[in-house]
Design a protein around this motif. Sequence first.
Motif, mmCIF file in Angstrom:
data_model
loop_
_atom_site.group_PDB
_atom_site.id
_atom_site.type_symbol
_atom_site.label_atom_id
_atom_site.label_comp_id
_atom_site.label_asym_id
_atom_site.label_seq_id
_atom_site.Cartn_x
_atom_site.Cartn_y
_atom_site.Cartn_z
ATOM 1 N N THR A 1 8.708 5.275 4.443
ATOM 2 C CA THR A 1 7.353 4.882 4.025
ATOM 3 C C THR A 1 6.431 6.102 3.952
ATOM 4 O O THR A 1 5.657 6.261 3.007
ATOM 5 N N LEU B 1 12.230 3.899 -4.693
ATOM 6 C CA LEU B 1 11.348 2.848 -4.162
ATOM 7 C C LEU B 1 10.208 2.623 -5.152
ATOM 8 O O LEU B 1 9.068 3.006 -4.908
ATOM 9 N N TRP C 1 6.940 -0.995 -0.962
ATOM 10 C CA TRP C 1 7.019 -0.138 0.226
ATOM 11 C C TRP C 1 5.763 -0.213 1.082
ATOM 12 O O TRP C 1 5.789 0.108 2.260
#
Length: 396
Positions: free
Chosen positions: A324, A389, A394
């Motif tokens: 992240t 991603l 996310w």
Amino acid sequence: MNSVTNPYSPGAGSPPPELAGRDALRAQLQISLARIRLGKPAKSIVMVGLRGVGKTVLLDQIRKDAEASGIYAVRIEAPENKSLPALLAPQLLQTLLRLSRVESALHNAKRALRALAGFAKGLKVSYKDIEVGIDYEPEPGLADNGDLDVDLTALLEQVGIAAKDAKTAVVIFIDELQYVKNNQLGALISALHRCAQNGLPLTVVGAGLPQLRGMAGNAKSYTERLFDFPMIGPLNDAEAEQAIVKPARAEGVDYDREAVAAIISKTRGYPYFLQEWGKHAWDMAKQSPILMSDVEAASNTAIAALDESFFRVRFDRLTPTEKTYLRAMSDLGAGPHRSGDIAERQKRTVSSLGPVRSSLIVKGMIWSPNHGDTAFTVPLFDEFMVRILPGNDWET
Ligand SMILES: Nc1ncnc2c1ncn2[C@@H]1O[C@H](COP(=O)(O)OP(=O)(O)O)[C@@H](O)[C@H]1O
Ligand SMILES: [Mg+2]
């Protein structure tokens, strides 16, 4: 084009068909090492740069150059979880056994072997991973104190004396030096300091990520006087062109001008990417010369190959919170970015993200070019993170 004769070699540590743009540094190293061999002052060299710029292959080339001139090379790669004494001991044993076959060095090489025996014995308690079978008895008081700083200095000094007797130099090549723990790096620096003070022909040539410079400075204050940290970067346009064109020409294959320009612009001159694009453009092309359209068509497979290897191996080692963090960074672009901006992008505070940031630095994913700034250690990793991603999932 025929895949069998494809000259390019993408891969960590894979020697390139043409080592472009590194001649000046190679020549500088040859001079430094020749000076060290004569007992003249020269700084130890630690090459720093991002992943995939060609540090490992350059280090290997410099080692081969040194060996060709009669220097004794010790080569180690620091993994994340092994101690420096454990890595050094078995390699130094081999070198000392070789030195002991040189008649003029026999006496002091044997003494260095006793020092190594004491070193391994004395440090066994703190560094349980030391494993080395030496048929020599330690000499009481020689490198057997149990204190790494003191013992490594005594050991390397004795190795340097033996090297001097053999009219050679011992050069320790260490890759991924950023993984050596701070106290062990400090001990290595003090040992080199002693050897330099005594004009002994022993030095280190290192390579690693850009944070090494700061790490070494923190370990010992006098590091700057002992070391040079040349930055290994992407190739400039002329060098990148050489890296792409020369290997093909050796196989009788040419490039269209525009095709070369396209490769340089897509890879931004990063050696790993040049090898990958060269390889795929070659495979895509039906005949010589390789065209712009071949390069365009090769880009998808080149990126897919990088995603599966170069980028993927790093991504797979990350925890969800680390992913992240890096994804938020990528959202801001290539960087470097202010830590505050990265935190804000995650709606978090800088201090709450401190531990994630630290673990990413230890893993060698990011580094801090300036106080409060954060940058990727892998070129173009931001684009990869967005590919792997995509969207906004996310964030939750
Ligand atoms: N000077 C160069 N010219 C052309 N290709 C290079 C050069 N240096 C490295 N390469 C290629 O780049 C890739 C990465 O090299 P490597 O030494 O593993 O990088 P690093 O150790 O910095 O991560 C390899 O495929 C290698 O063949
Ligand atoms: Mg490397």
